[in-house]
Structure formats: C-alpha cells, structure tokens
Design a protein around this motif. Structure first.
Motif, PDB file in Angstrom:
ATOM      1  N   ARG A   1       0.851  -1.198   0.000  1.00 29.16           N
ATOM      2  CA  ARG A   1       0.000   0.000   0.000  1.00 29.16           C
ATOM      3  C   ARG A   1       0.886   1.248   0.000  1.00 29.16           C
ATOM      4  N   THR A   2       0.262   2.414  -0.026  1.00 24.97           N
ATOM      5  CA  THR A   2       1.026   3.661  -0.010  1.00 24.97           C
ATOM      6  C   THR A   2       1.660   3.867   1.366  1.00 24.97           C
ATOM      7  N   ARG A   3       2.657   4.724   1.409  1.00 25.50           N
ATOM      8  CA  ARG A   3       3.318   5.050   2.678  1.00 25.50           C
ATOM      9  C   ARG A   3       2.301   5.598   3.676  1.00 25.50           C
ATOM     10  N   GLU A   4       1.389   6.444   3.204  1.00 22.90           N
ATOM     11  CA  GLU A   4       0.378   7.032   4.097  1.00 22.90           C
ATOM     12  C   GLU A   4      -0.524   5.957   4.696  1.00 22.90           C
ATOM     13  N   GLU A   5      -0.953   5.014   3.871  1.00 20.03           N
ATOM     14  CA  GLU A   5      -1.790   3.927   4.382  1.00 20.03           C
ATOM     15  C   GLU A   5      -1.022   3.089   5.396  1.00 20.03           C
ATOM     16  N   PHE A   6       0.223   2.736   5.047  1.00 22.48           N
ATOM     17  CA  PHE A   6       1.039   1.920   5.938  1.00 22.48           C
ATOM     18  C   PHE A   6       1.269   2.632   7.265  1.00 22.48           C
ATOM     19  N   ASP A   7       1.599   3.922   7.210  1.00 25.22           N
ATOM     20  CA  ASP A   7       1.849   4.673   8.442  1.00 25.22           C
ATOM     21  C   ASP A   7       0.595   4.785   9.300  1.00 25.22           C
ATOM     22  N   ALA A   8      -0.572   4.832   8.653  1.00 25.81           N
ATOM     23  CA  ALA A   8      -1.823   4.955   9.402  1.00 25.81           C
ATOM     24  C   ALA A   8      -2.197   3.650  10.104  1.00 25.81           C
ATOM     25  N   VAL A   9      -2.006   2.525   9.423  1.00 23.67           N
ATOM     26  CA  VAL A   9      -2.353   1.220   9.988  1.00 23.67           C
ATOM     27  C   VAL A   9      -1.607   0.128   9.228  1.00 23.67           C
ATOM     28  N   HIS A  10      -1.009  -0.782   9.974  1.00 20.84           N
ATOM     29  CA  HIS A  10      -0.355  -1.920   9.327  1.00 20.84           C
ATOM     30  C   HIS A  10      -0.302  -3.102  10.299  1.00 20.84           C
ATOM     31  N   VAL A  11      -0.086  -4.264   9.729  1.00 21.54           N
ATOM     32  CA  VAL A  11       0.045  -5.480  10.513  1.00 21.54           C
ATOM     33  C   VAL A  11       1.425  -5.478  11.159  1.00 21.54           C
ATOM     34  N   GLU A  12       1.443  -5.772  12.440  1.00 18.73           N
ATOM     35  CA  GLU A  12       2.719  -5.810  13.156  1.00 18.73           C
ATOM     36  C   GLU A  12       3.654  -6.815  12.479  1.00 18.73           C
ATOM     37  N   GLY A  13       4.873  -6.377  12.233  1.00 22.40           N
ATOM     38  CA  GLY A  13       5.877  -7.233  11.608  1.00 22.40           C
ATOM     39  C   GLY A  13       5.895  -7.165  10.090  1.00 22.40           C
ATOM     40  N   SER A  14       4.919  -6.485   9.501  1.00 21.21           N
ATOM     41  CA  SER A  14       4.906  -6.367   8.039  1.00 21.21           C
ATOM     42  C   SER A  14       6.002  -5.408   7.599  1.00 21.21           C
TER      43      SER A  14
END
Length: 182
Positions: free
Chosen positions: A99-112
């Motif tokens: 996903r985009t950096r903004e999406e990742f920074d907003a929410v991501h799976v731990e360890g991804s």
C-alpha cells in the motif's frame, strides 16, 4: 457463479470483473486487452464485443482462459487467518505491504514490511525463494499483481493476502482500524 459454469458472452465487462477480479490481468497477459488506453474497454461493453474488435478472438477460448486464470489466482491467495498462523509458526515467512506510505503509516500489521524499490531489489537478490512471501494491499487486488511478479521471478511460495488488510482487520485483528479509500 461457479467458475465451471459457462459465462454468457453478452456479460458486460463490469459484471465480468466483479465475478472474476483478475480477468483484466488475464486478458492483458494473453491478448494485450485492457492494460492501457489503446487496448482498453468500456465497463458496459460486452465480452463478445471486446473479442470481436480484437481480431475476432474466439469467445469460448477467451472464456476458458479467464476461468483458468481465475483458478490460478485462487491458488495464489492465502486467507488472513492462514497467514496469521504461518507468520506465528514460521520464522522465515515474510509479509510485505504494497500500500502507499500514508496507508502503511496509518495502519499496518505488526511485523509487516513496507514495500519500496530498494526492498524489491533486496528480495530479488537475497531472499529465500522457497520461504513464504505474502503480499498485502488494502483489499487484495494490487497484491495479486505483485505476487504474480514475484512468482514470475522464481519465488515458489508467494501468496496474495485474500481481501488485504481490510479482511485481516475483520478476520484476524479487530483492533486494526478499517478504512475506505477516496
């Protein structure tokens, strides 16, 4: 609709893509249809119409290809719950988020791991091609392209997370906030 049922050649491309989300990728890969503006199609065009204006492709052959590609796509996917178990049990398994950096920074799976061009180069050169490599996006669409790319580069156990982080937040971790893209 079962993938073994015959598709109606008069199905619109919109309806076709709802039933077979990977159909556009399949059409482009084999017939160079739908990948760019010069070979694109309109959502209300029928499959028969698209075949007719692309060198009168045999509709039955195109339907068979779409259905076979759909079956292959299903084999390339992993359910979020199955991935969660694999990540817990297999220290060599990796989860890459495209996903985009903004999406990742907003929410991501731990360890991804956030996908970058540098990461791609590292993966292609250094990563174990037999280890599980799972690719995640928002809803499991773009990740199929990325998984196919890595499979094409010799990764033997690459998977796209079915439904993406949206499904993960429903099936694995309800604490992960869901979101819509605008």
């Amino acid at each position: 609709m079962s993938t073994t049922a015959s598709l109606d050649p008069q199905i619109t491309m919109r309806e076709l893509l709802q039933l077979f989300p990977g159909a556009q990728r399949a059409l482009f890969r084999r017939y160079h249809i739908g990948g760019c503006s010069s070979c694109g199609f309109q959502p209300e065009e029928t499959l028969a119409g698209v075949c007719a204006r692309n060198e009168n492709l045999p509709v039955s052959e195109v339907i068979d290809h779409i259905q076979a590609s759909h079956e292959a796509d299903l084999k390339l996917q992993i359910a979020p719950s199955d991935l969660a178990a694999a990540l817990k049990d297999d220290p060599t398994a990796r989860l890459v988020d495209v996903r985009t950096r903004e999406e990742f920074d907003a929410v991501h799976v731990e360890g991804s791991i956030f996908f970058t061009q540098e990461l791609m180069q590292e993966a292609l050169v250094k990563w174990d091609r037999k280890a599980l490599l799972a690719i995640m996006d928002h809803q499991g669409t773009r990740s199929m392209d990325a998984a196919a790319y890595f499979a094409g580069h010799g990764f033997e156990n690459v998977k796209s997370v079915r439904g993406g982080i949206d499904a993960w937040s429903q099936d694995v971790d309800a604490n992960l906030p869901r979101y819509d893209l605008e």
